[in-house]
Motif scaffolding. Structure first.
Motif, PDB file in Angstrom:
ATOM      1  N   GLU A 725       0.805  -1.226   0.000  1.00  0.00           N
ATOM      2  CA  GLU A 725       0.000   0.000   0.000  1.00  0.00           C
ATOM      3  C   GLU A 725       0.835   1.272   0.000  1.00  0.00           C
ATOM      4  OE1 GLU A 725      -2.467  -0.373   3.399  1.00  0.00           O
ATOM      5  OE2 GLU A 725      -3.893  -1.756   2.447  1.00  0.00           O
ATOM      6  N   ASP A 726       2.012   1.231   0.608  1.00  0.00           N
ATOM      7  CA  ASP A 726       2.794   2.459   0.747  1.00  0.00           C
ATOM      8  C   ASP A 726       4.277   2.217   0.447  1.00  0.00           C
ATOM      9  OD1 ASP A 726       3.527   5.016   1.258  1.00  0.00           O
ATOM     10  OD2 ASP A 726       3.104   4.982   3.408  1.00  0.00           O
ATOM     11  N   PRO A 727       4.614   1.855  -0.805  1.00  0.00           N
ATOM     12  CA  PRO A 727       6.021   1.552  -1.142  1.00  0.00           C
ATOM     13  C   PRO A 727       6.927   2.774  -1.026  1.00  0.00           C
ATOM     14  CG  PRO A 727       4.657   1.623  -3.128  1.00  0.00           C
ATOM     15  CD  PRO A 727       3.716   1.693  -1.962  1.00  0.00           C
ATOM     16  N   ASP A 728       6.352   4.001  -1.143  1.00  0.00           N
ATOM     17  CA  ASP A 728       7.189   5.206  -1.042  1.00  0.00           C
ATOM     18  C   ASP A 728       7.772   5.372   0.356  1.00  0.00           C
ATOM     19  OD1 ASP A 728       6.702   5.793  -3.669  1.00  0.00           O
ATOM     20  OD2 ASP A 728       4.989   7.104  -3.246  1.00  0.00           O
ATOM     21  N   THR A 729       7.006   4.949   1.367  1.00  0.00           N
ATOM     22  CA  THR A 729       7.463   5.106   2.750  1.00  0.00           C
ATOM     23  C   THR A 729       8.405   3.986   3.159  1.00  0.00           C
ATOM     24  OG1 THR A 729       5.404   6.218   3.348  1.00  0.00           O
ATOM     25  CG2 THR A 729       6.707   5.266   5.149  1.00  0.00           C
ATOM     26  N   TYR A 730       8.054   2.755   2.800  1.00  0.00           N
ATOM     27  CA  TYR A 730       8.806   1.596   3.295  1.00  0.00           C
ATOM     28  C   TYR A 730       9.718   0.978   2.229  1.00  0.00           C
ATOM     29  CZ  TYR A 730       5.038   2.139   6.660  1.00  0.00           C
ATOM     30  OH  TYR A 730       4.157   2.663   7.568  1.00  0.00           O
ATOM     31  N   GLY A 731       9.657   1.471   1.014  1.00  0.00           N
ATOM     32  CA  GLY A 731      10.475   0.891  -0.049  1.00  0.00           C
ATOM     33  C   GLY A 731       9.703  -0.177  -0.785  1.00  0.00           C
ATOM     34  N   PRO A 732       9.934  -0.321  -2.101  1.00  0.00           N
ATOM     35  CA  PRO A 732       9.188  -1.326  -2.874  1.00  0.00           C
ATOM     36  C   PRO A 732       9.514  -2.746  -2.421  1.00  0.00           C
ATOM     37  CG  PRO A 732      10.991  -0.400  -4.170  1.00  0.00           C
ATOM     38  CD  PRO A 732      10.910   0.408  -2.921  1.00  0.00           C
ATOM     39  N   PRO A 733       8.513  -3.649  -2.392  1.00  0.00           N
ATOM     40  CA  PRO A 733       8.777  -5.052  -2.029  1.00  0.00           C
ATOM     41  C   PRO A 733       9.784  -5.666  -2.997  1.00  0.00           C
ATOM     42  CG  PRO A 733       6.407  -4.592  -2.094  1.00  0.00           C
ATOM     43  CD  PRO A 733       7.078  -3.400  -2.678  1.00  0.00           C
ATOM     44  N   GLY A 734      10.614  -6.557  -2.487  1.00  0.00           N
ATOM     45  CA  GLY A 734      11.614  -7.201  -3.327  1.00  0.00           C
ATOM     46  C   GLY A 734      12.803  -6.312  -3.640  1.00  0.00           C
ATOM     47  N   SER A 735      13.014  -5.273  -2.846  1.00  0.00           N
ATOM     48  CA  SER A 735      14.123  -4.357  -3.083  1.00  0.00           C
ATOM     49  C   SER A 735      14.994  -4.267  -1.840  1.00  0.00           C
ATOM     50  CB  SER A 735      13.576  -2.964  -3.434  1.00  0.00           C
ATOM     51  OG  SER A 735      14.587  -1.989  -3.322  1.00  0.00           O
ATOM     52  N   LEU A 736      16.301  -4.028  -2.065  1.00  0.00           N
ATOM     53  CA  LEU A 736      17.202  -3.838  -0.928  1.00  0.00           C
ATOM     54  C   LEU A 736      17.026  -2.465  -0.279  1.00  0.00           C
ATOM     55  CD1 LEU A 736      20.510  -5.456  -2.201  1.00  0.00           C
ATOM     56  CD2 LEU A 736      19.103  -6.206  -0.292  1.00  0.00           C
ATOM     57  N   ASP A 737      16.185  -1.609  -0.888  1.00  0.00           N
ATOM     58  CA  ASP A 737      15.948  -0.285  -0.346  1.00  0.00           C
ATOM     59  C   ASP A 737      14.774  -0.251   0.643  1.00  0.00           C
ATOM     60  OD1 ASP A 737      18.019   0.840  -1.857  1.00  0.00           O
ATOM     61  OD2 ASP A 737      16.719   0.949  -3.612  1.00  0.00           O
ATOM     62  N   MET A 738      14.254  -1.409   1.005  1.00  0.00           N
ATOM     63  CA  MET A 738      13.170  -1.444   1.989  1.00  0.00           C
ATOM     64  C   MET A 738      13.670  -0.952   3.351  1.00  0.00           C
ATOM     65  SD  MET A 738      11.176  -5.030   1.188  1.00  0.00           S
ATOM     66  CE  MET A 738      12.667  -6.000   1.183  1.00  0.00           C
ATOM     67  N   ILE A 740      13.268  -1.652   6.656  1.00  0.00           N
ATOM     68  CA  ILE A 740      12.720  -2.723   7.491  1.00  0.00           C
ATOM     69  C   ILE A 740      12.439  -2.237   8.903  1.00  0.00           C
ATOM     70  CG2 ILE A 740      13.215  -4.998   8.480  1.00  0.00           C
ATOM     71  CD1 ILE A 740      12.634  -5.133   5.537  1.00  0.00           C
ATOM     72  N   GLN A 741      13.274  -1.351   9.423  1.00  0.00           N
ATOM     73  CA  GLN A 741      13.109  -0.924  10.815  1.00  0.00           C
ATOM     74  C   GLN A 741      11.816  -0.117  10.996  1.00  0.00           C
ATOM     75  OE1 GLN A 741      16.442   1.165  12.374  1.00  0.00           O
ATOM     76  NE2 GLN A 741      15.601   1.335  14.424  1.00  0.00           N
ATOM     77  N   THR A 742      11.596   0.866  10.115  1.00  0.00           N
ATOM     78  CA  THR A 742      10.361   1.658  10.188  1.00  0.00           C
ATOM     79  C   THR A 742       9.143   0.777   9.939  1.00  0.00           C
ATOM     80  OG1 THR A 742      11.572   3.577   9.369  1.00  0.00           O
ATOM     81  CG2 THR A 742       9.173   3.671   9.245  1.00  0.00           C
ATOM     82  N   LEU A 743       9.285  -0.143   8.982  1.00  0.00           N
ATOM     83  CA  LEU A 743       8.193  -1.067   8.670  1.00  0.00           C
ATOM     84  C   LEU A 743       7.846  -1.909   9.884  1.00  0.00           C
ATOM     85  CD1 LEU A 743       6.345  -2.464   6.517  1.00  0.00           C
ATOM     86  CD2 LEU A 743       8.263  -4.014   6.073  1.00  0.00           C
ATOM     87  N   ALA A 744       8.861  -2.375  10.611  1.00  0.00           N
ATOM     88  CA  ALA A 744       8.623  -3.212  11.788  1.00  0.00           C
ATOM     89  C   ALA A 744       7.869  -2.448  12.857  1.00  0.00           C
ATOM     90  CB  ALA A 744       9.955  -3.727  12.329  1.00  0.00           C
ATOM     91  N   ALA A 745       8.298  -1.215  13.100  1.00  0.00           N
ATOM     92  CA  ALA A 745       7.647  -0.414  14.142  1.00  0.00           C
ATOM     93  C   ALA A 745       6.194  -0.125  13.796  1.00  0.00           C
ATOM     94  CB  ALA A 745       8.423   0.887  14.339  1.00  0.00           C
ATOM     95  N   GLN A 746       5.936   0.251  12.521  1.00  0.00           N
ATOM     96  CA  GLN A 746       4.571   0.606  12.129  1.00  0.00           C
ATOM     97  C   GLN A 746       3.673  -0.619  12.098  1.00  0.00           C
ATOM     98  OE1 GLN A 746       3.291   3.752  11.644  1.00  0.00           O
ATOM     99  NE2 GLN A 746       1.383   2.616  11.688  1.00  0.00           N
ATOM    100  N   ALA A 747       4.172  -1.728  11.587  1.00  0.00           N
ATOM    101  CA  ALA A 747       3.370  -2.946  11.499  1.00  0.00           C
ATOM    102  C   ALA A 747       3.015  -3.460  12.892  1.00  0.00           C
ATOM    103  CB  ALA A 747       4.114  -4.019  10.718  1.00  0.00           C
ATOM    104  N   ALA A 748       3.977  -3.402  13.806  1.00  0.00           N
ATOM    105  CA  ALA A 748       3.724  -3.867  15.172  1.00  0.00           C
ATOM    106  C   ALA A 748       2.705  -2.967  15.866  1.00  0.00           C
ATOM    107  CB  ALA A 748       5.027  -3.905  15.951  1.00  0.00           C
TER     108      ALA A 748
END
Length: 910
Positions: A725-738, A740-748
């Motif tokens: 839903e939000d690749p601009d914030t967390y980085g596109p899936p399947g990319s090394l530019d994800m 992960i830390q921000t994604l973990a905090a928001q998902a949790a």
């Protein structure tokens, strides 16, 4: 017999053309698939198709009369009936099932594991007519018709190979074993293909098999069969083949043949025909168990002795069958076939040779496939003298290789590599378990109860270990077969070791030719024999004890001119004259350099043979290829230098000047290429080790991780949703530019609706790294590794190397940062002060790595800019910090790494 429907190969995209006319035994079509498709298991794109004939009507019988006549031999015939009259009177349904017989022959060969029969299958033409498809094989037919270059009638030519070759002897014996079981009655020499490069023997045109009539009756009742089949058990069988025959289960073979799927409209084998094959298998097994009583020989190797025994038996059969040549002494066919013709060519008239040729071709039964092949080789040799318009000899260089699809071969090799890696992991686990079972803990004893006991567990894991090791050996053998094919097809990273061995043999002869040419006097030598003797003593002293100033002892990089001048100074107590230098260089090259070349070639050949015995290893093969390429280059340089030294002085000076300039440029380029490739390989090795270590670290459960599986599943589902839903914030899936830390905090936060402790956040981030980051790193590492493995001097390109170097630097940076982060996450939660220190350390690591990568990239661009012109490339401009354009060097498109977050209790990576 009832059977399932068989899969029919889709050849709708193939190019199909007719090869033979309807006047021959059967019409044959060449089916060629597009470049990215294959009909064979090892990437073969081409096959030979024969239509399925239905001769139940008189019109169809007439059109397929030759096919009818050939296939009628498979059925019982009264002994007093004329062959052709009986065939015509009983033609109905006589050739049905020929396609199924060919496929069944291929399947029996698969069960035996001899790989000596062409792969057979089914297809349909554009009109929907069912056809049998025989996959193309490497090599040339033992006997084939060749149209002369100037036109005219076809000439019957025999393949000129040395049948004393143990590989060819074994291959012919293996094919004879398979054909005995299947009941093949049409294995004339045109249906035997030999690959002169490898000695591999294959049987083609396999449809006249599985006779309903007794095989002995077929052999006795049809005159032509005696020249196409062997009427006895195979007389010589290799020990390895004998073991495979004994391992065959007649009941399993019966079940396989009985249930073999056939397409609609094609008759399957009858139960009577299947039973005949099983009976022949049992007869052969009984003979192998008691070879002396059966009159056969089980051999541990094929050699001159086995060759002589087979040819002696064939020679006696020839003499016993003389008709046209009655009263003429027939020379040993083995001598004639091997080209030693002086004796029999002088003693025999052309008329006698013509009569012998007729007897050899028409009336002599073959006693073995080896005997039959040598018989026809001698036939062609004699016939080329007595009847040159009818007979000839085909040279091995005319043999062809099957056309293969590089894409299919590469996919198959990748699949085998992946299977091998998985099996090695399993094998390691089995061996660890077996080691623990030697002194089992209480928990292990308890777990062993599922196998009955500890001994039962040990037995089970030993069985698994053996099965896995067996499959690994099979994969190694498959890889050994695939790599030469893939190398010829142009698959990156594939190495043809057998071809290198053959070329190495030719290279050694070239070294000998150089040495011989340098030993021939030119007539302008100025040093006397006495002076040369003194100089030679000094040369030996220099080369043994004082070689270092002139280059490493035993090296091809020695300063020959310096050695020559030093030997003259020491031996004659004077300076070396200009006209004497060349005389001495010729002598030193002949006496010192060429022997070194020969020694290195012998060492490489020895290592190639050792590598073959130890099992195929891609890295070893690549190293051997690199050494081979270096020796090839050294030989070319030595030949060029020798040619210059053998010229008159005036011509020599200019040529030597040009040659030295070319050699210097080539050496500089080779050194540059070697250094670049070595650095890429070392960096790739480090990247792979870091990535594997990180994956293992993140996969290991930690005692301080407290989130339960349900909570983790909810967080992971929310993370996957956020990435989409939000690749601009967390980085596109399947990319090394994800991120992960921000994604973990928001998902949790979203999934659990509460604040997580630092330890819980670390647990979430580890899980998301494993789920989303590891596969990306693994895929990119695999792709980079493939590119690195494909590096060689042969296909070196400066621009591509620069691009690859940039990719490796980027990947190294990414993996190092991710690995450092994984180490932090694996530690128990730290106090705020420790977190701040860790953040500072990580930020310093990022900056150091980034600065180092930028410096290396600038250096690489400068180097490649300087050297690029040597490959005919445009030199790229010098790097400029303000220049954002792309060029021959690689420029990373990745965003800058975000600074570490020192305000949080966790540590950011991007």
């Amino acid at each position: 017999m009832p059977s399932k429907s068989a899969e029919v190969i889709d050849s709708s995209q193939a190019n199909v053309r007719q090869l033979s006319s309807a006047g021959q035994a059967s019409v044959t079509f060449l089916v060629e698939m597009p470049e990215n498709m294959a009909v064979g298991e090892t990437g073969e794109r081409r096959g030979f198709a024969k239509p399925q004939y239905d001769v139940s009507t008189s019109a169809a019988r007439k059109a397929a009369e030759e096919v009818t006549y050939a296939s009628a031999r498979l059925f019982p015939k009264p002994a007093d009936q004329d062959d052709r009259n009986w065939t015509k009177a009983n033609a109905a349904d006589r050739d049905r099932g020929l396609l199924a017989r060919a496929v069944a022959s291929s399947k029996v060969d698969d069960m035996l594991g001899l790989n000596c029969v062409a792969q057979e299958g089914y297809t349909r033409n554009a009109q929907g007519q069912l056809m049998g498809l025989s996959v193309e094989v490497d090599g040339a037919q033992v006997l084939t018709k060749v149209t002369p270059q100037g036109g005219g009638a076809d000439v019957l030519c025999a393949l000129n190979v040395d049948y004393r070759d143990p590989r060819i002897q074994k291959g012919l014996s293996d094919l004879e074993v398979t054909d005995y079981i299947t009941g093949q009655i049409d294995r004339h020499e045109g249906n035997i293909v030999i690959n002169p490069d490898t000695g591999k023997v294959m049987g083609i045109d396999n449809d006249l098999a599985f006779p309903r009539a007794d095989r002995a009756d077929v052999y006795a009742g049809w005159g032509e069969v005696k020249c196409n089949a062997v009427g006895t058990l195979p007389q010589q069988i290799h020990m390895d083949t004998a073991k495979k025959v004994l391992a065959m289960n007649p009941q399993e073979m019966e079940r396989m043949l009985r249930t073999l799927p056939v397409p609609q409209g094609c008759n399957a084998l009858t139960q009577e025909e299947v039973n005949g094959a099983c009976q022949r298998l049992q007869e052969l097994q009984a003979a192998i168990r008691n070879p002396a009583a059966a009159g056969i020989e089980i051999v541990t190797e094929f050699n001159q002795q086995t060759y002589d025994a087979a040819i002696d038996k064939q020679q006696k059969a020839i003499v016993a069958a003389q008709q046209w040549s009655e009263g003429v002494t027939i020379p040993p066919i083995g001598t004639a076939a091997n080209g030693e013709r002086s004796d029999w060519e002088v003693k025999l008239s052309k008329e006698d040779m013509g009569a012998i040729t007729n007897d050899l071709r028409q009336y002599t039964p073959k006693t073995s496939y080896l005997g039959g092949a040598v018989k026809f080789q001698a036939t062609a040799e004699m016939g080329s003298i007595s009847q040159p318009d009818l007979y000839g000899v085909r040279q091995p260089e005319t043999a062809t290789q099957a056309v293969r699809s590089p894409a299919v071969l590469e996919q198959k090799m990748q699949a085998l590599e992946a299977e091998k890696a998985a099996l090695l992991t399993k094998l390691d686990g089995y061996q660890n378990r077996l080691q623990k079972l030697e002194d089992p803990s209480k928990g292990l004893v308890l777990r062993s109860l599922r196998y009955g006991s500890v001994d039962g567990a040990r037995e089970a894991f030993l069985s698994k270990e053996n099965e896995t090791s067996k499959r690994l050996r099979e994969i190694t053998q498959e890889m050994e077969q695939l790599h030469p094919m893939a190398a010829r097809a142009g698959v990156p990273g594939a190495v043809n070791v057998p071809a290198m061995q053959d070329e190495l043999t030719r290279m050694k002869q070239r070294v000998q030719d150089v040495q011989t040419s340098l030993q021939q006097p030119l007539g302008n030598e100025t040093l006397s024999a006495t002076d040369m003797a003194k100089i030679q003593r000094e040369l030996n002293y220099i080369l043994q004890d004082k070689a270092e100033p002139y280059g490493k002892r035993g090296s091809l990089d020695m300063d020959l001119k310096g050695v020559a001048e030093g030997a003259v100074v020491s031996g004659l107590d004077r300076k070396c004259k200009k006209e004497e230098t060349m005389q001495l260089e010729r002598f030193i090259t002949s006496a010192v350099q060429t022997p070194i070349l020969t020694q290195q070639m012998d060492a490489l050949m020895k290592d190639m043979e050792a590598a073959g015995k130890q099992g195929f290893n891609p890295q070893t093969a690549a190293d051997l290829a690199e050494r081979f390429q270096n020796l090839s280059t050294e030989l070319q340089q030595t030949e060029l230098h020798a040619a210059a030294m053998n010229l008159p002085p005036v011509s020599r000076q200019q040529i030597a000047k040009d040659a030295n300039a070319a050699l210097a440029a080539e050496n500089a380029q080779l050194e540059f290429e070697s250094q670049a490739m070595d650095e890429a390989r070392h960096l790739m090795k480090d990247i792979k080790a870091q990535a594997e270590g990180m994956e293992m670290r993140n996969s290991r459960p930690l005692a301080h991780e407290k989130l339960d599986p349900a909570a983790m599943a909810a967080i992971q589902a929310e993370a996957a949703k956020l990435l989409v839903e939000d690749p601009d914030t967390y980085g596109p899936p399947g990319s090394l530019d994800m991120d992960i830390q921000t994604l973990a905090a928001q998902a949790a936060d979203t999934a659990l609706d509460r604040d997580l402790t630092p330890g819980e956040l670390n647990q979430v981030e580890r899980a998301l790294m494993k789920e989303h980051l590891h596969p990306v790193i693994k895929a990119e590492v695999k792709q980079l590794e493939k590119e690195v493995q494909g590096l060689s001097h042969k296909n070196f390109d400066s621009a591509k190397m620069a691009t690859l170097a940039g990719k490796l630097e980027d990947m190294s940076l990414d993996v190092n940062v991710a690995s450092a982060r994984s180490r932090v996450l694996a530690q128990p939660p730290a106090p705020a002060q420790a977190v701040a220190l860790a953040n500072e350390s990580l930020r310093n690591l990022k900056e150091d790595l980034k600065a180092e990568a930028i410096d290396d990239a600038k250096k690489a661009v400068l180097e490649f800019s300087k050297e690029g012109g040597k490959k005919g490339l445009d030199k790229p401009a010098a790097p400029d910090a303000a220049d954002n354009s792309t060029g021959a060097s690689y420029k990373s498109s990745r965003p800058k790494i975000a600074p570490a977050d020192t305000t949080s209790s966790s540590i950011r990576t991007k």
